[in-house]
Design an enzyme around this catalytic site. Sequence first.
Site, PDB file in Angstrom:
ATOM      1  N   ARG A 158      43.434  46.511  36.493  1.00  0.00           N
ATOM      2  CA  ARG A 158      44.356  45.602  35.812  1.00  0.00           C
ATOM      3  C   ARG A 158      43.654  44.822  34.702  1.00  0.00           C
ATOM      4  O   ARG A 158      44.178  44.693  33.586  1.00  0.00           O
ATOM      5  CB  ARG A 158      44.968  44.647  36.831  1.00  0.00           C
ATOM      6  CG  ARG A 158      45.771  45.345  37.926  1.00  0.00           C
ATOM      7  CD  ARG A 158      46.047  44.423  39.106  1.00  0.00           C
ATOM      8  NE  ARG A 158      46.843  43.274  38.700  1.00  0.00           N
ATOM      9  CZ  ARG A 158      47.021  42.192  39.461  1.00  0.00           C
ATOM     10  NH1 ARG A 158      46.432  42.123  40.653  1.00  0.00           N
ATOM     11  NH2 ARG A 158      47.755  41.198  39.029  1.00  0.00           N
TER      12      ARG A 158
ATOM     13  N   ILE B 179      42.980  46.986  48.377  1.00  0.00           N
ATOM     14  CA  ILE B 179      43.796  47.049  47.174  1.00  0.00           C
ATOM     15  C   ILE B 179      44.715  45.837  47.191  1.00  0.00           C
ATOM     16  O   ILE B 179      45.006  45.275  48.244  1.00  0.00           O
ATOM     17  CB  ILE B 179      44.598  48.375  47.072  1.00  0.00           C
ATOM     18  CG1 ILE B 179      45.468  48.609  48.314  1.00  0.00           C
ATOM     19  CG2 ILE B 179      43.685  49.547  46.832  1.00  0.00           C
ATOM     20  CD1 ILE B 179      46.300  49.887  48.238  1.00  0.00           C
ATOM     21  N   ASP B 180      45.119  45.403  46.013  1.00  0.00           N
ATOM     22  CA  ASP B 180      45.892  44.172  45.892  1.00  0.00           C
ATOM     23  C   ASP B 180      47.203  44.244  46.681  1.00  0.00           C
ATOM     24  O   ASP B 180      47.731  45.329  46.930  1.00  0.00           O
ATOM     25  CB  ASP B 180      46.220  43.891  44.429  1.00  0.00           C
ATOM     26  CG  ASP B 180      44.977  43.705  43.574  1.00  0.00           C
ATOM     27  OD1 ASP B 180      43.941  43.296  44.127  1.00  0.00           O
ATOM     28  OD2 ASP B 180      45.050  43.977  42.362  1.00  0.00           O
ATOM     29  N   LYS B 181      47.724  43.085  47.009  1.00  0.00           N
ATOM     30  CA  LYS B 181      48.979  42.987  47.755  1.00  0.00           C
ATOM     31  C   LYS B 181      50.074  43.830  47.109  1.00  0.00           C
ATOM     32  O   LYS B 181      50.779  44.581  47.784  1.00  0.00           O
ATOM     33  CB  LYS B 181      49.419  41.521  47.825  1.00  0.00           C
ATOM     34  CG  LYS B 181      50.807  41.311  48.430  1.00  0.00           C
ATOM     35  CD  LYS B 181      51.225  39.854  48.368  1.00  0.00           C
ATOM     36  CE  LYS B 181      52.646  39.661  48.887  1.00  0.00           C
ATOM     37  NZ  LYS B 181      53.089  38.245  48.816  1.00  0.00           N
TER      38      LYS B 181
END
Length: 346
Positions: A266, A146-148
């Site tokens: 997103r 998962i993204d930062k």
Amino acid sequence: MSVEPSAVVQIVIGENPPKRLDKAIARNVPEAAALSRSRLAKLIAEGAVSRGGEVMDDPRGRVAEGDVLEVAVPAAEESHIGPEDIPLEILFEDDDLIVVNKPAGMVVHPAPGSPGGTLVNALLHHFGGNLSGVGGVARPGIVHRIDKDTSGLLVVAKTDAAHQGLAAQFAKHTVERHYHAVVHGVPDHADPRLAGVKGVSFEPGNILKITTQLARHKTDRQRQAVLFTGGRHAVTRARVVERFGQPTQATLVECWLETGRTHQIRVHMAHAGHGLIGDQTYGGRRRMNAKAVGEMAVEAARAFPRQALHAATLGFVHPVTGEALRFAAPMPEDMAGLVETLRTTA
């Protein structure tokens, strides 16, 4: 060349074997050995495969039904990534895997620009050398990311067997992954605008479905772009959980993934015209109407420092025991605070 083994795996070639050594042993390797095709190919090249004491290092070598091959599997090498003493919120751990609740701001794996302070660095410290290794290296097996700046649940493999089993479930899209997101506007089937957005449809129960291809943006390599030819197939579904404002200015939605592409939620929500609050890459500069939701809510949304996205639920079958596992993590304080502000000021 030969390899000093820490374990020896015996493979008996079955009937009607493939013509090539690499394909034959990949077909007949015992499942319990947890040796992937790529790992076996590397072991062949290293001279770790033998028949009757004779090393077989040509992947195109011939084998016959009934041949008994031995694979000398060396001990896992030390990872080049260093351990770092970083606190972790662990929801589950056994000999095969670990489930963690990653905080926003933490990168999953070291990369240029983020050489340390990552989840992998933290896990290596947590394991303290008690890690059998993945792919011949003593490292955690990252099967999804998962993204930062997204918080939430991740499962990480500790063994080859767990890594292969989890990877297969992700490839078959059988892993349950539900996210909470706070988005601009409200994705509703009654909105005539959405009827004209390509790739957007609604399923019974007012479930938003977004179906596109995704690929790297042509000019900005840090972004993903929606395509309808080329790229990789991607499907996201979302449902409204709570609306904020009169008329609605923002919505808490639950999203779930049929596929798992980079930045998928997103990009897809932005494509539908409902970008995530705080998303500096895809969210645009959309602002809420203060008359509809209140000045405090407008300011809270404007100041939110990251995309309002949290990996809330993770469910899968344990790749070794076969047990069905499901985990949930509440929204972190920053996102819960945003929702509460939107709720109380609307």
